[in-house]
Design a protein around this motif. Structure first.
Motif, PDB file in Angstrom:
ATOM      1  N   GLY A 254      43.408  31.985   9.708  1.00  0.00           N
ATOM      2  CA  GLY A 254      43.720  31.538  11.236  1.00  0.00           C
ATOM      3  C   GLY A 254      42.638  31.632  12.147  1.00  0.00           C
ATOM      4  O   GLY A 254      41.598  32.314  12.048  1.00  0.00           O
ATOM      5  N   PRO A 255      42.707  31.321  13.392  1.00  0.00           N
ATOM      6  CA  PRO A 255      41.844  31.539  14.433  1.00  0.00           C
ATOM      7  C   PRO A 255      41.223  32.790  14.480  1.00  0.00           C
ATOM      8  O   PRO A 255      42.329  33.787  14.694  1.00  0.00           O
ATOM      9  N   GLY A 256      40.156  32.943  14.684  1.00  0.00           N
ATOM     10  CA  GLY A 256      39.432  34.320  14.859  1.00  0.00           C
ATOM     11  C   GLY A 256      39.287  35.249  13.608  1.00  0.00           C
ATOM     12  O   GLY A 256      38.768  36.330  13.576  1.00  0.00           O
ATOM     13  N   VAL A 257      39.675  34.635  12.189  1.00  0.00           N
ATOM     14  CA  VAL A 257      39.478  35.240  11.220  1.00  0.00           C
ATOM     15  C   VAL A 257      38.331  34.758  10.245  1.00  0.00           C
ATOM     16  O   VAL A 257      38.202  33.691  10.134  1.00  0.00           O
ATOM     17  N   GLU A 258      37.328  35.793  10.382  1.00  0.00           N
ATOM     18  CA  GLU A 258      36.103  35.197   9.864  1.00  0.00           C
ATOM     19  C   GLU A 258      35.813  35.072   8.119  1.00  0.00           C
ATOM     20  O   GLU A 258      35.498  34.397   7.693  1.00  0.00           O
ATOM     21  N   HIS A 259      36.466  36.225   7.891  1.00  0.00           N
ATOM     22  CA  HIS A 259      36.522  36.620   6.353  1.00  0.00           C
ATOM     23  C   HIS A 259      37.902  36.302   5.776  1.00  0.00           C
ATOM     24  O   HIS A 259      38.819  36.632   6.069  1.00  0.00           O
ATOM     25  N   SER A 260      38.104  35.201   5.053  1.00  0.00           N
ATOM     26  CA  SER A 260      39.494  34.728   4.752  1.00  0.00           C
ATOM     27  C   SER A 260      39.714  34.933   3.419  1.00  0.00           C
ATOM     28  O   SER A 260      39.706  33.931   2.425  1.00  0.00           O
ATOM     29  N   GLU A 261      40.283  36.019   2.832  1.00  0.00           N
ATOM     30  CA  GLU A 261      40.768  36.478   1.774  1.00  0.00           C
ATOM     31  C   GLU A 261      42.223  36.720   1.728  1.00  0.00           C
ATOM     32  O   GLU A 261      42.541  37.705   2.691  1.00  0.00           O
ATOM     33  N   PRO A 262      43.316  36.202   1.011  1.00  0.00           N
ATOM     34  CA  PRO A 262      44.496  36.914   1.112  1.00  0.00           C
ATOM     35  C   PRO A 262      44.736  38.107   0.497  1.00  0.00           C
ATOM     36  O   PRO A 262      43.737  38.686  -0.095  1.00  0.00           O
ATOM     37  N   TYR A 263      45.971  38.870   0.937  1.00  0.00           N
ATOM     38  CA  TYR A 263      46.104  40.193   0.355  1.00  0.00           C
ATOM     39  C   TYR A 263      46.416  39.671  -1.103  1.00  0.00           C
ATOM     40  O   TYR A 263      47.430  38.953  -1.489  1.00  0.00           O
ATOM     41  N   ARG A 264      45.837  40.521  -2.217  1.00  0.00           N
ATOM     42  CA  ARG A 264      46.277  40.105  -3.708  1.00  0.00           C
ATOM     43  C   ARG A 264      47.064  41.251  -4.219  1.00  0.00           C
ATOM     44  O   ARG A 264      46.801  42.527  -4.009  1.00  0.00           O
ATOM     45  N   ASN A 303      58.880  39.448  -8.408  1.00  0.00           N
ATOM     46  CA  ASN A 303      58.152  38.398  -9.066  1.00  0.00           C
ATOM     47  C   ASN A 303      56.989  39.471  -9.447  1.00  0.00           C
ATOM     48  O   ASN A 303      56.368  39.909  -8.828  1.00  0.00           O
ATOM     49  N   ALA A 304      56.542  39.336 -11.087  1.00  0.00           N
ATOM     50  CA  ALA A 304      55.847  40.427 -11.320  1.00  0.00           C
ATOM     51  C   ALA A 304      54.447  39.547 -11.883  1.00  0.00           C
ATOM     52  O   ALA A 304      53.525  40.285 -12.258  1.00  0.00           O
ATOM     53  N   ALA A 305      54.314  38.255 -11.506  1.00  0.00           N
ATOM     54  CA  ALA A 305      52.994  37.524 -11.775  1.00  0.00           C
ATOM     55  C   ALA A 305      52.190  37.770 -10.479  1.00  0.00           C
ATOM     56  O   ALA A 305      52.580  38.306  -9.598  1.00  0.00           O
ATOM     57  N   GLU A 306      50.922  37.277 -10.736  1.00  0.00           N
ATOM     58  CA  GLU A 306      49.885  37.468  -9.479  1.00  0.00           C
ATOM     59  C   GLU A 306      50.409  36.950  -8.338  1.00  0.00           C
ATOM     60  O   GLU A 306      51.052  35.950  -8.339  1.00  0.00           O
ATOM     61  N   MET A 307      50.199  37.468  -7.474  1.00  0.00           N
ATOM     62  CA  MET A 307      50.745  37.148  -6.025  1.00  0.00           C
ATOM     63  C   MET A 307      49.427  37.323  -5.182  1.00  0.00           C
ATOM     64  O   MET A 307      48.907  38.209  -5.107  1.00  0.00           O
ATOM     65  N   GLN A 308      49.434  36.296  -4.082  1.00  0.00           N
ATOM     66  CA  GLN A 308      48.413  36.256  -3.162  1.00  0.00           C
ATOM     67  C   GLN A 308      49.225  36.093  -1.833  1.00  0.00           C
ATOM     68  O   GLN A 308      50.122  34.976  -1.418  1.00  0.00           O
ATOM     69  N   ILE A 309      48.872  36.733  -0.785  1.00  0.00           N
ATOM     70  CA  ILE A 309      49.709  36.594   0.313  1.00  0.00           C
ATOM     71  C   ILE A 309      48.904  36.597   1.924  1.00  0.00           C
ATOM     72  O   ILE A 309      48.017  37.400   1.951  1.00  0.00           O
ATOM     73  N   ASP A 310      48.937  35.830   2.371  1.00  0.00           N
ATOM     74  CA  ASP A 310      48.335  35.859   3.631  1.00  0.00           C
ATOM     75  C   ASP A 310      49.027  36.107   5.045  1.00  0.00           C
ATOM     76  O   ASP A 310      50.247  35.598   5.019  1.00  0.00           O
TER      77      ASP A 310
END
Length: 929
Positions: A254-264, A303-310
C-alpha cells in the motif's frame, strides 16, 4: 533433471554433501535459495487482484442444519486464471457457520463433494489441532434472523455480539449488538477467491519449477484468498514466526510501503536468518490479533499449507476511503479449506483465552525445565560432559540441564550412542541426576537409510515413511546423509515412533533423559527451499503441500507421547521443538532457532518471544549469546541478563564457535553472568506460578506492556520492554557501550527498581543510567512477588528452601500476589495435589489464604514444610514499623531496614520482617506495628 545420487557412487555423494554442508554452515543466509511472492504462483496471482474486481460470491439458501447455519456460495464465473482458460463453470461451495461459548464464531467453506462433477480428491482439513472437547462448547442454533429485504442473515454470538452474513455480495461481519460498526469482518473488499479442484485436461501443464526442482502439482491450482478487516484497531500482532524488531506487524503493501513482500508462513530451515524481515522461518501460527483503546479481536485460519499474509497500509483500496482505526489484511494459502475462527474479545486477554479454548494451553512443565539449560553443538564426550558439569559447581553457578547435539550418536543414527565417545551413557546421566540435574539428547526426523539400522529397517518394512510423488519412500539428504522421514500424520506411525522412547527401546537412556526435536520443518538439504517436495505423499493421499506447516507439530506430538508412555503417564515430558504450528504449546517448548551473535538478534528476540506468547507458545526462548558467531563479552553478558527472563532459558552455540561456558571470560564477566543466572533462580517461584496460570488460562508468561495496560497508547508499539506476568517490567539493553536508556513505565502507580529499590512514577518515561551488573527491571506497586534467595546446584536441591516475599506497596499501602507449588514433576496437581496461596497486604496486615481451584475434593495430597524466612516491604517510610506480630501464635519478630537484594555492598533500601517463620502452606496474618 537427473539427481546427483543417480550419477555418482553413494560414498562420493556423501563426501560432496558433507563439504557442501560444512561450507553452508559458515555462510550467511542466501536469499535466492527461497521463493518470494513473485516466484510463488498462487501468491502472485492473488496479489494481482484489486478490490471488488473479482466476480462476487453470493450466499444462497441459508438454513439451520444440525445446529449450524449452512448455505451455498455461488459464483457467476470462475475467478481463477486456470479455470477461466479451461472454460469450466464453478461449482457451488458449501458454507457452515457455528457459534461457541465465550464469543467464538467458526466459519468453514469447502467444496461440495456430493456434486457429481467434483473430483475424487478431497481437500485436506487439519486434524488433531482443535481440542477434542471444543465441539462440546458449541451453542445449538435453532433459528436464523433475516433482514426485512432478505439481504442479510444474523446469528446470536454472545451477550454483546452478533454475526451478520451479507448475501450479495458475500460478507461476514461480527459486531456489537445494536451497532452498525463491525469489530471484525471477512470479504469486505470482495477479495474472496477459491480455486476449485478439477481434473487435468490434455495438454495442460500444471508443473511449477524453482531452482532445478519440479513440483508436479497433480491436482492443479487450489489456492484460497480473502481479506479480513480489524475495526477499532491501532495495531495488529501475531502470525509467527518472523525475525523482526517490531512487535506490531508493519504494513507490507500500500501507500508508503517501499519493499513489498507479505508475511510468509512456511516452515523452513533458515540458518543465520536476517533479523528484520517478513520472511517465514521455523514455525507457523496463522493467528492474528488486533488491539485498540476500546477493544481487541482475533482471527485464526486453521490451514497447514503455505500461507502469505499482507498487512495493508491505509489507502491501499482506491475504491474506499482510508478509515482511521481499521486495519485491513489479505490472507492467501496454497491449498486446504476455509476453516476460520473469529474471536470477539472484547479485551485482549479475552481474545487470547478464546484462542486457547480452541487450540489449548501450554503443557505444564516440570520445574527443572524452567531453570537454566547449558547446550552446545557438541559436547565431545563423557569427559567433556563431566568437566562442564564440574565447572558450574566450581564457579558456584546453578544449572539444571546439559544437552547433547547430533555428534553423540553412532553415525547420526538417533536413539544410539557413539560407543567410543559415550561408552557409559546411563552412568553419565545418573551422575548428573545425583545433583538434581538432567540431560537432553537430540532426536531429529531424518532417519538414516542404513539396512543395519533397526529404526530404518522397521519403518521400511512397515511402510511408515513419507512417499515421493511416484509412491516410493522419499529419500532426501540431511545430517544422516541419505534419509527418509516418518509419516507422523498417520496415527499408527506416531504410536510406533512413541514406543522408541521407552527405556527398553532407547538403549542407554534413563528416566532423567529428555528430548530435543530439531530439523523438523522438515529440513531436507537437497530439497526445494531446503525442504520436502510439495508433491510428496502422506497418509491418506495427502500432499505435503497441504500439511507442510504441521509436519513438525505431529513429530513433536509423537515424541512427547513417547516420553509420557515412558513414565507411565506420571511424569510430565520435556521436548523442545524447532518447528511448530497452532497447538504445539500442548506438547512442549520451542526456541527461535539459529540466531547470530550480534546486537540486532538480541533485540529481535524480544518481539519474537512476545509474539509467540500471544499466539499460544508461551514456553519459548532464544539461544543465549547467539548460535552463530562469537559474541563479545559485553554482548554475552547483556544476553544472559535479558535471557534470564525468557520463559525458556538456554545457552547454545555452533560447533565452529569458541567455547563460551560462563566462566571463560574472566572473573568479572563470570560474576556478572552468575548474577544473571542467580536472578532467574531467585524468581523461580514466581515463574512457576506464572506457568501454572498460563497452563490454565492461556495468558502468556512474557507479555507486551499493552496486555497489562490496554488503554495506554504509549505501550502499543513498545518492542523493547516487556512484562513478566502482572508484576515485573524489564527493559533490555540492545546497544554496545550504552550508558543510558529511556524506560517508559505505564500506569498510575509507582514502580520499584529491582536493583536498588528506588521508586519511579508511572505514566512517564525515565532516562536511567545503565549499570554493568544488571538491566533495568522493576516491580509494580501493588504486587507481591515470591522469591528464593538460597542458591544451590539445581532446582531439585532448592525444593525445601525457605521463601522471601517482596511486597511493593502502592499509594494506598496495599499489595497482593500469589504462589503456586506442587511436586514439580507429576500430574498429581490435576487431582488437587498442590498448594496455591494468595497474599494480601492491606491496613498494615499481611494475610495468607488458600486459593482452591478444584471443583471437587482433591484425590491427591501435597504438603510442604517450607517457611517464609524474610518479608521485604518497599514503599513504607523508614521508621514506619518496628515490629511484626504473627497470628496465630501471637509472637513477635523485628522489622528493620535491610537490602532488597542479597548482593555484596547492597544498601538498606527497604523494611525487612526477619524470620517470621510461618509455613507457606498455612493460613496466617502478620500485623506490622
Amino acid at each position: 533433471m537427473i539427481s546427483l545420487p543417480a550419477l555418482l557412487p553413494r560414498f562420493i555423494v556423501t563426501v560432496l554433501i558433507t563439504i557442501i554442508l560444512l561450507f553452508s554452515s559458515a555462510s550467511a543466509w542466501k536469499k535466492d535459495e527461497f521463493r518470494n511472492c513473485d516466484q510463488t504462483p498462487f501468491c502472485k496471482r492473488a496479489r494481482s487482484r484489486t478490490p471488488h474486481s473479482l466476480p462476487h460470491f453470493t450466499l444462497s439458501d441459508p438454513s439451520i442444519s444440525d445446529g449450524h447455519l449452512t448455505a451455498r456460495l455461488l459464483q457467476s464465473i470462475s475467478s481463477s486464471d486456470n479455470d477461466s482458460a479451461a472454460g469450466d463453470a464453478p461449482r457451488p461451495l458449501l458454507l457452515r457457520l457455528s457459534v461457541y461459548q465465550g464469543g467464538i464464531l467458526r466459519l468453514k467453506i469447502d467444496e461440495d463433494h456430493s456434486d457429481p462433477s467434483a473430483p475424487s480428491k478431497k481437500r485436506f482439513e487439519v486434524p488433531d489441532v482443535v481440542l477434542p472437547d471444543f465441539e462440546d462448547r458449541r451453542l445449538w442454533l435453532s433459528r436464523v434472523s433475516s433482514s426485512d429485504d432478505g439481504s442479510t442473515s444474523s446469528v446470536y454470538l454472545s451477550e454483546d455480539f452478533e454475526a451478520i452474513l451479507r448475501h450479495n455480495p458475500f460478507e461476514v461481519q461480527v459486531r456489537r449488538k445494536g451497532s452498525n460498526d463491525p469489530s471484525i469482518s471477512l470479504n469486505s473488499h470482495g477479495l474472496f477467491d477459491f480455486e476449485q479442484l478439477r481434473e487435468k485436461k490434455e495438454g495442460e501443464d500444471w508443473e511449477e519449477r524453482f531452482r532445478g526442482h519440479t513440483d508436479t502439482r497433480p491436482y492443479g491450482p487450489q489456492s484460497i484468498s480473502f481479506d479480513v478487516s480489524f475495526h477499532g484497531a491501532e495495531f495488529v500482532y501475531g502470525i509467527p514466526e518472523h525475525a523482526s524488531n517490531s512487535l506490531a506487524l508493519r504494513p507490507t503493501r500500500g501507500p508508503g510501503v517501499e519493499h513489498s513482500e507479505p508475511y510468509r508462513l512456511f516452515n523452513l530451515d533458515v540458518f543465520e536468518y536476517i533479523h528484520d524481515s517478513p520472511f517465514g522461518i521455523y514455525g507457523s501460527i496463522p493467528f492474528m490479533l488486533s488491539h485498540g483503546v476500546k477493544s481487541s479481536s482475533g482471527f485464526f485460519w486453521l490451514n497447514a499449507a503455505e500461507m502469505q499474509i499482507d498487512v495493508l497500509a491505509p489507502g491501499w483500496d482506491d475504491a474506499a476511503a482510508a478509515v482511521k482505526g481499521r486495519i485491513d489484511t489479505f490472507w492467501m494459502s496454497e491449498a486446504g479449506i476455509v476453516d476460520t475462527f473469529f474471536f470477539v474479545g472484547p479485551r485482549s486477554k479475552d481474545v487470547i483465552q478464546q484462542y486457547a479454548s480452541v487450540t489449548g494451553t501450554l503443557a505444564m512443565p516440570q520445574e527443572f525445565a524452567i531453570a537454566y539449560h547449558q547446550c552446545r553443538w557438541n559436547y565431545r564426550d563423557e569427559e567433556d560432559v563431566a568437566s562442564v558439569d564440574a565447572g558450574f559447581d566450581e564457579h558456584d553457578i546453578p544449572y539444571d540441564v546439559l544437552w547433547l547435539d547430533i555428534e553423540h550418536t553412532d553415525g547420526k543414527r538417533y536413539f544410539t550412542w557413539d560407543k567410543v565417545l559415550f561408552p557409559n551413557p546411563e552412568e553419565m546421566q545418573k551422575k548428573l541426576f545425583s545433583k538434581g540435574r538432567r540431560m537432553v539428547t537430540i532426536v531429529d526426523p531424518h532417519i538414516k537409510r542404513d539396512e543395519s539400522y533397526y529404526v530404518h529397517k522397521e519403518a521400511t518394512d512397515k511402510g511408515y515413511y513419507v512417499k515421493d510423488a511416484s509412491g516410493k519412500d522419499f529419500d532426501g539428504w540431511c545430517w544422516s546423509g541419505s534419509s527418509s522421514y516418518p509419516d507422523t500424520l498417520n496415527p499408527e506411525v506416531r504410536e510406533w515412533w512413541s514406543e522408541k522412547f521407552s527405556l527398553q527401546n532407547y538403549g542407554g537412556s534413563t528416566p532423567s533423559l529428555y528430548i530435543w526435536n530439531d530439523m523438523n520443518e522438515p529440513s531436507v538439504f537437497n530439497g526445494p527451499e531446503i525442504s520436502m517436495p510439495r508433491d510428496a505423499l502422506h497418509f491418506g493421499g495427502v500432499e505435503h503441500r497441504e500439511l507442510h506447516n504441521a509436519y513438525g507439530y505431529y513429530f513433536h506430538m509423537a515424541t512427547a507421547d513417547g516420553l509420557l508412555k515412558r513414565g507411565n503417564v506420571k511424569d510430565r515430558p520435556f521436548v523442545l521443538s524447532r518447528a511448530f504450528f497452532a497447538g504445539s504449546q500442548r506438547h512442549g517448548a520451542i526456541w527461535t532457532g539459529d540466531n547470530s551473535a550480534d546486537w540486532d538478534h538480541l533485540k529481535s528476540s524480544v518481539p519474537m518471544i512476545l509474539t509467540l506468547g500471544l499466539t499460544g507458545m508461551s514456553f519459548s526462548g532464544a539461544d543465549i549469546g547467539g548460535f552463530f558467531g562469537n559474541p563479545e563479552p559485553e554482548l554475552l553478558v547483556r544476553w544472559y541478563q535479558l535471557g534470564a527472563y525468557y520463559p525458556f532459558f538456554r545457552a547454545h552455540a555452533h560447533h565452529d564457535t569458541k567455547r563460551r561456558e560462563p566462566w571463560l571470560f574472566g572473573e568479572q564477566k563470570t560474576a556478572l553472568i552468575r548474577e544473571a543466572i542467580h536472578t532467574r533462580y531467585s524468581l523461580l517461584p514466581y515463574y512457576y506460578s506464572l506457568f501454572r496460570k498460563a497452563s490454565a488460562s492461556g495468558v502468556p508468561i512474557l507479555r507486551p506492556l499493552w496486555l497489562e495496560f490496554p488503554e495506554d497508547k504509549e505501550t502499543f508499539d513498545n518492542s523493547e520492554a516487556f512484562m513478566i506476568g502482572e508484576s515485573i517490567l524489564v527493559q533490555g539493553i540492545y546497544e554496545e557501550g550504552q550508558k543510558s536508556v529511556s524506560v517508559y513505565l505505564p500506569g498510575e502507580q509507582s514502580w520499584y527498581s529491582m536493583r536498588n529499590g528506588a521508586a519511579y512514577a508511572g505514566g512517564q518515561a525515565h532516562k536511567l543510567d545503565v549499570f554493568e551488573d544488571s538491566i533495568p527491571s522493576f516491580q509494580r506497586a501493588g504486587s507481591i512477588v515470591p522469591r528464593k534467595y538460597r542458591f544451590r546446584r539445581s532446582t531439585t536441591q532448592m525444593t525445601n528452601d525457605p521463601y522471601t516475599l517482596v511486597i511493593a506497596l502502592n499509594s494506598s499501602l496495599a499489595a497482593e500476589g500469589e504462589l503456586y507449588i506442587d511436586d514439580g514433576r507429576s500430574y498429581d496437581f490435576e487431582h488437587g495435589a498442590y498448594i496455591h496461596r494468595r497474599f494480601v497486604f492491606s491496613n498494615g496486615r499481611l494475610t495468607s489464604s488458600s486459593i482452591d481451584l478444584a471443583a471437587a475434593p482433591p484425590r491427591e495430597k501435597f504438603s510442604s514444610s517450607c517457611t517464609v524466612e524474610r518479608i521485604i516491604l518497599l514503599g513504607m517510610r523508614p521508621g514506619g514499623a518496628k515490629k511484626a506480630v504473627i497470628e496465630p501464635g501471637n509472637y513477635e519478630t523485628v522489622v528493620e531496614p535491610g537490602p532488597l537484594v542479597l548482593r555484596a555492598g547492597a544498601g538498606s533500601v527497604a523494611l525487612v520482617i526477619r524470620k517470621p517463620d510461618v509455613r507457606i502452606a498455612d493460613d496466617w496474618t502478620i500485623k506490622v506495628l
